[in-house]
Design a protein around this motif. Structure first.
Motif, PDB file in Angstrom:
ATOM      1  N   LEU A   1       3.902  68.760  -3.512  1.00  0.00           N
ATOM      2  CA  LEU A   1       4.498  69.045  -2.214  1.00  0.00           C
ATOM      3  C   LEU A   1       5.341  67.862  -1.723  1.00  0.00           C
ATOM      4  O   LEU A   1       6.394  68.058  -1.095  1.00  0.00           O
ATOM      5  N   ALA A   2       4.868  66.647  -2.001  1.00  0.00           N
ATOM      6  CA  ALA A   2       5.668  65.470  -1.604  1.00  0.00           C
ATOM      7  C   ALA A   2       7.005  65.468  -2.339  1.00  0.00           C
ATOM      8  O   ALA A   2       8.068  65.210  -1.747  1.00  0.00           O
ATOM      9  N   LYS A   3       6.967  65.774  -3.665  1.00  0.00           N
ATOM     10  CA  LYS A   3       8.220  65.866  -4.426  1.00  0.00           C
ATOM     11  C   LYS A   3       9.109  66.981  -3.877  1.00  0.00           C
ATOM     12  O   LYS A   3      10.325  66.828  -3.764  1.00  0.00           O
ATOM     13  N   ALA A   4       8.483  68.105  -3.552  1.00  0.00           N
ATOM     14  CA  ALA A   4       9.260  69.228  -3.034  1.00  0.00           C
ATOM     15  C   ALA A   4       9.910  68.874  -1.710  1.00  0.00           C
ATOM     16  O   ALA A   4      11.061  69.241  -1.448  1.00  0.00           O
ATOM     17  N   ARG A   5       9.190  68.127  -0.843  1.00  0.00           N
ATOM     18  CA  ARG A   5       9.767  67.741   0.451  1.00  0.00           C
ATOM     19  C   ARG A   5      10.944  66.795   0.275  1.00  0.00           C
ATOM     20  O   ARG A   5      11.864  66.795   1.081  1.00  0.00           O
ATOM     21  N   SER A   6      10.902  66.028  -0.780  1.00  0.00           N
ATOM     22  CA  SER A   6      12.018  65.087  -1.012  1.00  0.00           C
ATOM     23  C   SER A   6      13.213  65.767  -1.698  1.00  0.00           C
ATOM     24  O   SER A   6      14.364  65.468  -1.388  1.00  0.00           O
TER      25      SER A   6
ATOM     26  N   PRO B   1      16.300  74.188 -10.961  1.00  0.00           N
ATOM     27  CA  PRO B   1      15.891  72.961 -10.262  1.00  0.00           C
ATOM     28  C   PRO B   1      15.967  73.170  -8.745  1.00  0.00           C
ATOM     29  O   PRO B   1      16.856  73.859  -8.237  1.00  0.00           O
ATOM     30  N   ASN B   2      15.006  72.542  -8.040  1.00  0.00           N
ATOM     31  CA  ASN B   2      14.933  72.594  -6.575  1.00  0.00           C
ATOM     32  C   ASN B   2      14.735  74.018  -6.041  1.00  0.00           C
ATOM     33  O   ASN B   2      15.180  74.343  -4.944  1.00  0.00           O
ATOM     34  N   SER B   3      14.077  74.887  -6.836  1.00  0.00           N
ATOM     35  CA  SER B   3      13.786  76.238  -6.365  1.00  0.00           C
ATOM     36  C   SER B   3      12.506  76.219  -5.531  1.00  0.00           C
ATOM     37  O   SER B   3      11.455  75.790  -6.003  1.00  0.00           O
ATOM     38  N   GLU B   4      12.646  76.694  -4.301  1.00  0.00           N
ATOM     39  CA  GLU B   4      11.502  76.688  -3.381  1.00  0.00           C
ATOM     40  C   GLU B   4      10.351  77.526  -3.920  1.00  0.00           C
ATOM     41  O   GLU B   4       9.191  77.111  -3.878  1.00  0.00           O
ATOM     42  N   GLU B   5      10.660  78.735  -4.433  1.00  0.00           N
ATOM     43  CA  GLU B   5       9.624  79.641  -4.929  1.00  0.00           C
ATOM     44  C   GLU B   5       8.821  78.999  -6.047  1.00  0.00           C
ATOM     45  O   GLU B   5       7.590  79.101  -6.101  1.00  0.00           O
TER      46      GLU B   5
END
Length: 964
Positions: free
Chosen positions: A688-693, A662-666
């Motif tokens: 991308l919005a989810k990733a930014r949050s 979870p929350n892995s940037e790659e």
């Protein structure tokens, strides 16, 4: 008579002594009167008998002075003559030594005229005295004082000397300086003017220009014969010595014991020499060779020597070999060498006679008989071999030669069977005989062969191959009983079981083989077994190959070295083309190390490069089950599905990856790329919005800005960029993107402001400095661009890209001298920078480029930029094969360098075939390069964001121009 004699001598006697006459008279006789009586009558001079006055020099009044005779100075003596004193010390024992000493004493002039009030005497008062330590110290102090005084005046003196030299040069300039302005003007001379300059005439005189060649007139034969006869009349030469001690000095010369000149032989020798010269010259007729390269060596073997030197050597060799034969007639090599010598000289019949004589003298020599069979023609050779068999009935080589002489297959078989009756233990004879038979007859013969030669592994294995499955098993069991120490029998048995689909027996046979061989004292050599496994792999016996690998892979290895050694073994198998062996090694390593991410990665890359997509996906499924935290394995699985255009499967793999990481940037960015590549832009935005949050990293923000930018939403991109810079103001790529977005909209001031703000936060980012300088150069502010780069270099002296941009800036401005100076400074600051050396090679003039490339290779031997520069250098010189070799070396060392692939592709487009071009393109697509100046300029352009690797390769290659 006595009276007259005394009268004649009277005056002399009186002049010497008057008392002598008185004595004589007293002795008996009248007194004798002196004859000088007239002088006695005159008046006596007053100065006679008186001492000479003071300062009197005899003869000075009449000018009789200055005479020096030998009686005044003594006899003449040589400088090396010894002195009269026999006990003189060393250095004074000759006349010359004493003269030198006297001269040295005279040189020390201590007269008042040689004295100066300030400096004292010109010489040293104490030069003749001993030189002691105090004197040395005093001299050192005075020398130090002199040096100090000299230093005080040194600058003024040097300045004065420099001015004097400059003044002298101005008054009398060198010839080189006088013509310097004319030399500079030579650059303005056009080609037509240069060609119109007249040629310099020949200043030599007519005799020197046209020398008369020496004329040689051939001498007639009558001249030789005439002088030969005259020579016989006036010389007496030992007839055994011939002419000058040589039996045959040159072809056609006088034969010992005869006085006639053979003119015919002289003519033959002359013709022979002419033939040799013509044959040498004929090799270059109108620039084309007439030598057949394939038949050249064969012609050399059959060449008959035709000139005098070879003939004399052959005669000597013939004489020596004759001596050997006569001395030891039972020595076979002497007969063979003699026959071969005659064969080389073309006397084949003499050679045959000699070798037949040799067979009589050495009837038990196998080599002599074989040589005789070789030299004789067909039927005679058979007769010779038959005779040899009678003398040597156990010789295998003679039987083989007899079979070779037969042309009919049946006759060959008959000869070999006869041979096997006499020599039944010869493996070579059995193998030769079996090769001539049909399979069924060969099987029967091999059955007999293994009985006669039970220790020959080759015969057992050949028999097993010809038998049926059951019989082959029995044959191999018998072979194991007879030869319990050979591993090939066990491996063949395993192959036999695999060929008959009995694969479960393969592992058992190999395990039994290891156990049995160890029980019989055989050392298990791991390298040999791996080689056998590779051979099984190439023969298609995959199960046997894998069984052998599993059985021996762990033998003789320490526990801590297992992983490293196994990885090396797998690489070795791949390089030898044994892919199944490498796959078996990886499978075994993964069983031993199931949680090692590096082993799973190596195996995955192996399957990616050498396996199928299904085998790769199956391996990756096992990999993520054992290493769920390894993001790269998840991403490889998703990419494999995406390349197979199975997007839902790729999404499901990434969903599973999200659960495990979870929350892995790659993984977030991989999911975004998957959606954007498939034109699912809204899904990409949401991701991308989810990733930014959930995982607000700088890369996530950068990818968000990039997505909006490439989709044309400039305002949204700028807003996202501003938001990102609030969180990550020290991330230089965000500042670069902000400036480039403004630059794309022609807002140069805002772009400059963005770059300047970025440089305040990230002063060590080379990319920002480069973008700012290029912006200033683009708007025509060359001085400002130069100042920016100078400031960048002061803050970051070790970034070679900044030095490279400075050099190129000056070069583009036409200031080549300044660019060369900057390059020299750059190489001092960054001596191991490949990109600087690569640029330095092409800054040089063409003649100096090769030397510069050698220097670059010494400094950066394995740098891809330097290797690429060398490849370009060979390309510019049209050395195609060498250029291709260096391009291959470059992409092998650094497959991630896109510029190398683009230049290589451009090179193949110009000089290669379609197959070579396609191969470069495929290799580039597999390598997926991401770096390189030209490559990044094309791949990161906003209009090319969806282009594949092959399209980018073609685009970069199309923009490259051959200006080097």
């Amino acid at each position: 008579m006595m009276a007259s004699a005394s009268a004649r001598q009277g005056p002399k006697i009186v002049s010497k002594s008057s008392s002598g006459g008185a004595g004589a008279a007293g002795a008996g006789g009248p007194p004798v009167m002196p004859l000088a009586s007239p002088l006695m009558g005159k008046k006596k001079k007053p100065f006679l008998g008186m001492p000479a006055p003071l300062g009197y020099v005899p003869g000075l009044g009449r000018g009789a002075t200055g005479f020096t005779t030998r009686s005044d100075i003594g006899p003449a003596r040589d400088a090396n003559d010894p002195v009269d004193d026999r006990h003189a010390p060393p250095g004074k024992r000759t006349v010359g030594d004493q003269m030198k000493k006297n001269q040295e004493d005279e040189e020390e002039d201590l007269n008042d005229t040689n004295y100066d009030e300030f400096n004292g005497y010109a010489g040293s008062l104490f030069s003749s005295g001993p030189y002691e330590k105090d004197d040395e110290e005093a001299d050192a102090i005075y020398a130090a004082l002199d040096k100090r005084m000299d230093e005080r005046r040194k600058e003024r003196r040097e300045l004065r000397e420099k001015e004097e030299i400059e003044k002298y040069r101005m008054e009398r300039p060198k010839i080189q300086q006088q013509f310097s302005d004319l030399k500079r003007k030579l650059s303005e001379v056009s080609e037509e003017e240069w060609l119109s300059i007249p040629e310099v005439g020949d200043a030599r005189n007519k005799r020197q220009r046209n020398p008369r060649y020496e004329k040689l007139t051939p001498v007639p034969d009558s001249f030789f014969s005439k002088h030969l006869k005259t020579g016989e009349n006036h010389t007496s030469v030992d007839p055994l010595q011939g002419l000058g001690g040589l039996s045959t000095p040159y072809p056609g010369s006088m034969t010992p014991g005869t006085g006639e000149l053979d003119m015919r032989k002289i003519g033959q020798a002359r013709n022979t020499l002419m033939d040799m010269r013509l044959s040498q010259v004929s090799d270059s007729v109108s620039g084309q060779t007439v030598v057949d390269p394939k038949g050249y060596l064969t012609d050399l073997n059959s060449m008959i020597p035709t000139h005098g030197g070879d003939i004399s050597d052959i005669k000597k060799a013939r004489l020596l070999l004759k001596s050997v034969r006569e001395t030891n007639p039972h020595h076979p090599p002497a007969w063979i060498a003699s026959a071969r010598l005659e064969e080389v000289t073309g006397k084949l019949q003499v050679a045959r006679n000699l070798i037949m004589k040799g067979t009589e003298m050495c009837p038990k020599s196998e080599d002599v008989w074989l040589e005789a069979a070789r030299l004789q023609p067909g039927d005679t050779a058979k007769a010779v071999v038959a005779q040899a068999v009678r003398h040597l009935p156990q010789s295998v080589r003679i039987y083989i030669r007899a079979a070779e002489l037969e042309t009919d297959i049946r006759a060959k078989k008959r000869v070999l069977r006869k041979a096997l009756e006499n020599v039944s233990k010869s493996v070579r004879l059995w193998k030769t005989a079996v090769e001539l038979e049909e399979p069924e007859d060969a099987r029967i013969m091999l059955s007999r062969a293994v009985e006669c030669c039970p220790t020959s592994v080759e015969l057992w294995l050949a028999l097993a191959r010809l038998e049926t499955y059951e019989n082959a098993r029995r044959v191999l069991n018998k072979a194991r009983e007879n030869i319990p120490t050979d591993r090939h029998i066990w491996i063949t048995a395993a192959k036999l079981e695999e060929a008959n689909l009995n694969t479960q027996m393969v592992d058992k046979i190999i395990d039994r083989a290891i156990t049995s061989l160890r029980a019989n004292g055989v050392e298990i050599n791991r390298e040999q077994w791996i080689q056998d496994a590779e051979e099984c792999d190439k023969a298609g016996s995959v199960a046997t190959c894998q069984a052998v690998i599993r059985a021996v892979i762990g033998i003789g290895i320490e526990e801590e070295d297992r992983k490293h050694t196994w990885m090396e073994d797998s690489d070795s198998c791949v390089s030898h083309g044994a892919l199944e062996c490498a796959r078996a090694i990886y499978a075994h390593a993964l069983q031993v190390f199931p949680s090692k991410k590096s082993v799973w990665l190596r195996a995955a890359y192996f399957e990616k490069n050498n396996g199928t997509r299904e085998s790769l996906e199956a391996l990756l499924q096992r990999a993520v089950a054992h290493c769920p935290k390894a993001e790269v394995l998840w991403l490889m699985g998703a990419k494999s599905k995406w390349l197979a255009e199975d997007v839902p499967a790729a999404r499901s793999i990434l969903a599973l990856a999200f659960q495990a990481n979870p929350n892995s940037e790659e993984i977030w960015l991989a999911a975004v790329k998957l959606e954007s590549e498939n034109n699912e832009y809204e899904r990409a935005r949401r991701l991308l919005a989810k990733a930014r949050s959930s995982a607000p990293t700088a890369r996530v923000f950068m990818k968000s800005v990039k997505l909006e930018w490439v989709l044309g939403n400039i305002d949204a991109a700028q807003e996202l960029c501003t938001e990102a810079l609030k969180h990550y103001e020290d991330f230089p790529k965000l500042w670069m993107m902000r400036g480039q977005i403004e630059e794309q909209g022609e807002n140069m001031d805002k772009a400059r402001e963005a770059y300047n703000q970025g440089l305040k936060k990230c002063p060590h980012s080379g990319g920002l400095w480069l973008l700012l300088s290029r912006l200033e150069e683009r708007v025509g502010q060359l001085t400002r661009a130069r100042a920016i780069l100078e400031k960048a270099r002061l803050k970051n002296p070790q970034i070679p890209e900044l030095w490279l941009e400075s050099v190129r800036l000056e070069f583009r401005a036409g200031l080549k001298n300044i660019s060369n100076t900057l390059m020299a400074k750059a190489l001092q600051e960054c001596p191991n920078s490949g990109i600087l050396w690569a640029e330095a090679v092409f800054l040089e003039a063409r003649p100096q480029r090769k030397t510069k490339s050698v220097d670059a290779l010494k400094k950066c031997e394995h740098d891809p930029h330097v290797l690429l520069a060398v490849a370009k250098l060979f390309w510019s010189e049209r050395k195609i094969s060498k250029a291709r070799e260096w391009f291959l070396r470059t992409v092998k060392i650094e497959p991630d360098l896109g510029d190398a692939w683009a230049l290589f592709y451009k090179f193949e487009l110009q000089h290669g075939t379609e197959e070579q071009q396609e191969e470069v393109r495929k290799r580039c697509e597999n390598a997926e390069p991401r770096h390189g100046e030209l490559w990044c300029a094309e791949s990161k352009h906003v209009l090319n964001w969806q282009k594949k690797t092959g399209e980018i390769l073609a685009g970069v290659a199309g923009k490259i121009k051959n200006t080097f």
